[in-house]
Design a protein around this motif. Structure first.
Motif, mmCIF file in Angstrom:
data_model
loop_
_atom_site.group_PDB
_atom_site.id
_atom_site.type_symbol
_atom_site.label_atom_id
_atom_site.label_comp_id
_atom_site.label_asym_id
_atom_site.label_seq_id
_atom_site.Cartn_x
_atom_site.Cartn_y
_atom_site.Cartn_z
ATOM 1 N N LEU A 30 0.832 -1.205 0.000
ATOM 2 C CA LEU A 30 0.000 0.000 0.000
ATOM 3 C C LEU A 30 0.864 1.251 0.000
ATOM 4 O O LEU A 30 0.542 2.251 -0.658
ATOM 5 N N GLN A 31 1.972 1.164 0.726
ATOM 6 C CA GLN A 31 2.921 2.283 0.759
ATOM 7 C C GLN A 31 3.553 2.472 -0.628
ATOM 8 O O GLN A 31 3.679 3.591 -1.120
ATOM 9 N N VAL A 32 3.911 1.346 -1.246
ATOM 10 C CA VAL A 32 4.483 1.396 -2.599
ATOM 11 C C VAL A 32 3.480 2.029 -3.569
ATOM 12 O O VAL A 32 3.836 2.885 -4.388
ATOM 13 N N GLY A 33 2.218 1.618 -3.455
ATOM 14 C CA GLY A 33 1.173 2.162 -4.327
ATOM 15 C C GLY A 33 1.006 3.661 -4.144
ATOM 16 O O GLY A 33 0.899 4.414 -5.119
ATOM 17 N N TYR A 34 1.023 4.097 -2.908
ATOM 18 C CA TYR A 34 0.859 5.529 -2.625
ATOM 19 C C TYR A 34 2.032 6.333 -3.187
ATOM 20 O O TYR A 34 1.850 7.355 -3.849
ATOM 21 N N GLU A 35 3.230 5.841 -2.948
ATOM 22 C CA GLU A 35 4.414 6.546 -3.455
ATOM 23 C C GLU A 35 4.441 6.543 -4.985
ATOM 24 O O GLU A 35 4.838 7.523 -5.621
ATOM 25 N N HIS A 36 3.985 5.440 -5.559
ATOM 26 C CA HIS A 36 3.967 5.362 -7.021
ATOM 27 C C HIS A 36 3.008 6.395 -7.617
ATOM 28 O O HIS A 36 3.320 7.042 -8.620
ATOM 29 N N GLU A 37 1.859 6.566 -6.996
ATOM 30 C CA GLU A 37 0.898 7.557 -7.507
ATOM 31 C C GLU A 37 1.466 8.971 -7.415
ATOM 32 O O GLU A 37 1.250 9.790 -8.312
ATOM 33 N N ASN A 38 2.188 9.257 -6.362
ATOM 34 C CA ASN A 38 2.835 10.572 -6.254
ATOM 35 C C ASN A 38 3.858 10.765 -7.377
ATOM 36 O O ASN A 38 3.969 11.850 -7.954
ATOM 37 N N ASP A 45 -3.888 7.029 -0.357
ATOM 38 C CA ASP A 45 -3.614 7.540 0.991
ATOM 39 C C ASP A 45 -4.676 7.039 1.981
ATOM 40 O O ASP A 45 -4.349 6.599 3.097
ATOM 41 N N ASP A 46 -5.927 7.077 1.563
ATOM 42 C CA ASP A 46 -7.027 6.598 2.428
ATOM 43 C C ASP A 46 -6.828 5.125 2.774
ATOM 44 O O ASP A 46 -7.011 4.706 3.920
ATOM 45 N N LEU A 47 -6.470 4.355 1.758
ATOM 46 C CA LEU A 47 -6.286 2.920 1.952
ATOM 47 C C LEU A 47 -5.151 2.654 2.942
ATOM 48 O O LEU A 47 -5.275 1.816 3.853
ATOM 49 N N LEU A 48 -4.081 3.395 2.776
ATOM 50 C CA LEU A 48 -2.933 3.258 3.667
ATOM 51 C C LEU A 48 -3.323 3.607 5.109
ATOM 52 O O LEU A 48 -2.980 2.882 6.056
ATOM 53 N N LYS A 49 -4.051 4.698 5.258
ATOM 54 C CA LYS A 49 -4.470 5.121 6.605
ATOM 55 C C LYS A 49 -5.387 4.077 7.250
ATOM 56 O O LYS A 49 -5.240 3.748 8.425
ATOM 57 N N LYS A 50 -6.339 3.577 6.464
ATOM 58 C CA LYS A 50 -7.267 2.562 6.999
ATOM 59 C C LYS A 50 -6.503 1.316 7.431
ATOM 60 O O LYS A 50 -6.785 0.714 8.458
ATOM 61 N N MET A 51 -5.542 0.931 6.608
ATOM 62 C CA MET A 51 -4.774 -0.269 6.906
ATOM 63 C C MET A 51 -3.965 -0.089 8.193
ATOM 64 O O MET A 51 -3.888 -1.008 9.021
ATOM 65 N N LYS A 52 -3.404 1.103 8.375
ATOM 66 C CA LYS A 52 -2.627 1.365 9.587
ATOM 67 C C LYS A 52 -3.530 1.360 10.815
ATOM 68 O O LYS A 52 -3.138 0.908 11.898
#
Ligand code: FEO
Length: 172
Positions: free
Chosen positions: A87-95, A135-142
């Motif tokens: 999820l972190q990789v996905g978020y950074e990739h979108e940025n 970002d939402d997905l990452l936050k929910k997962m955390k």
């Protein structure tokens, strides 16, 4: 025909979009292997959307009389140590993708290529949405992912995602 540099940048971006699809399918493979089919499903849909983006750019180049030139698609070689890492990789990739789209937009602006700016408007908005989703997905997962019930509920929620073709995308 488009300005040579802008055509090249869009050609490169097709490759990046296809790589994005590849990366998200790779993440889907990871989650499928982990028994989290809802997460896998969510990333499969994400991959389909990325493929759509590549098709839209390809069509834009063709419609403008430019030759589309494909390059090799990079191998996604990320190792995921836990469920949060992809999820972190996905978020950074979108940025990262946002920075690429922004660079093409800036070049189009510099060249007074208003048609390409108009074409890219859709992608600028789309990137904003994709960054927010990641970002939402990452936050929910955390927040909920470390608890078995929370992870189960999140997996169910992500499994309900519906693929909608990007038909409203630009085709100038
Ligand atoms: Fe097509 Fe999420 O970049």
């Amino acid at each position: 025909m488009l300005n040579k540099k802008i055509a090249e940048m869009l050609n490169d971006q097709i490759n990046k979009e296809l790589y994005s699809a590849y990366l998200y399918l790779d993440i889907a493979n990871y989650f499928a292997d982990e028994g989290l089919d809802g997460f896998a499903h969510w990333y499969e849909i994400q991959a389909q959307e990325e493929r759509d983006h590549a098709f839209m750019m390809r069509r834009y180049l063709i419609n403008n009389g430019d030759r589309v030139v494909f390059k090799a698609i990079e191998k996604p070689d990320k190792e995921f140590g836990d469920h949060i890492a992809p999820l972190q990789v996905g978020y950074e990739h979108e940025n990262y993708v946002t920075s690429l789209i922004t660079a093409i937009y800036a070049e189009a602006f510099a060249q007074h290529d208003y048609r390409t700016m108009q074409f890219l408007d859709w992608f600028i908005k789309e990137q904003g949405e994709e960054e927010t989703n990641a970002d939402d997905l990452l936050k929910k997962m955390k927040l909920f992912g470390s608890d078995a019930k929370g992870l189960y509920a999140l997996n169910q929620e992500l499994g309900a995602r519906v693929y909608t073709p990007s038909a409203t995308g630009p085709a100038l």
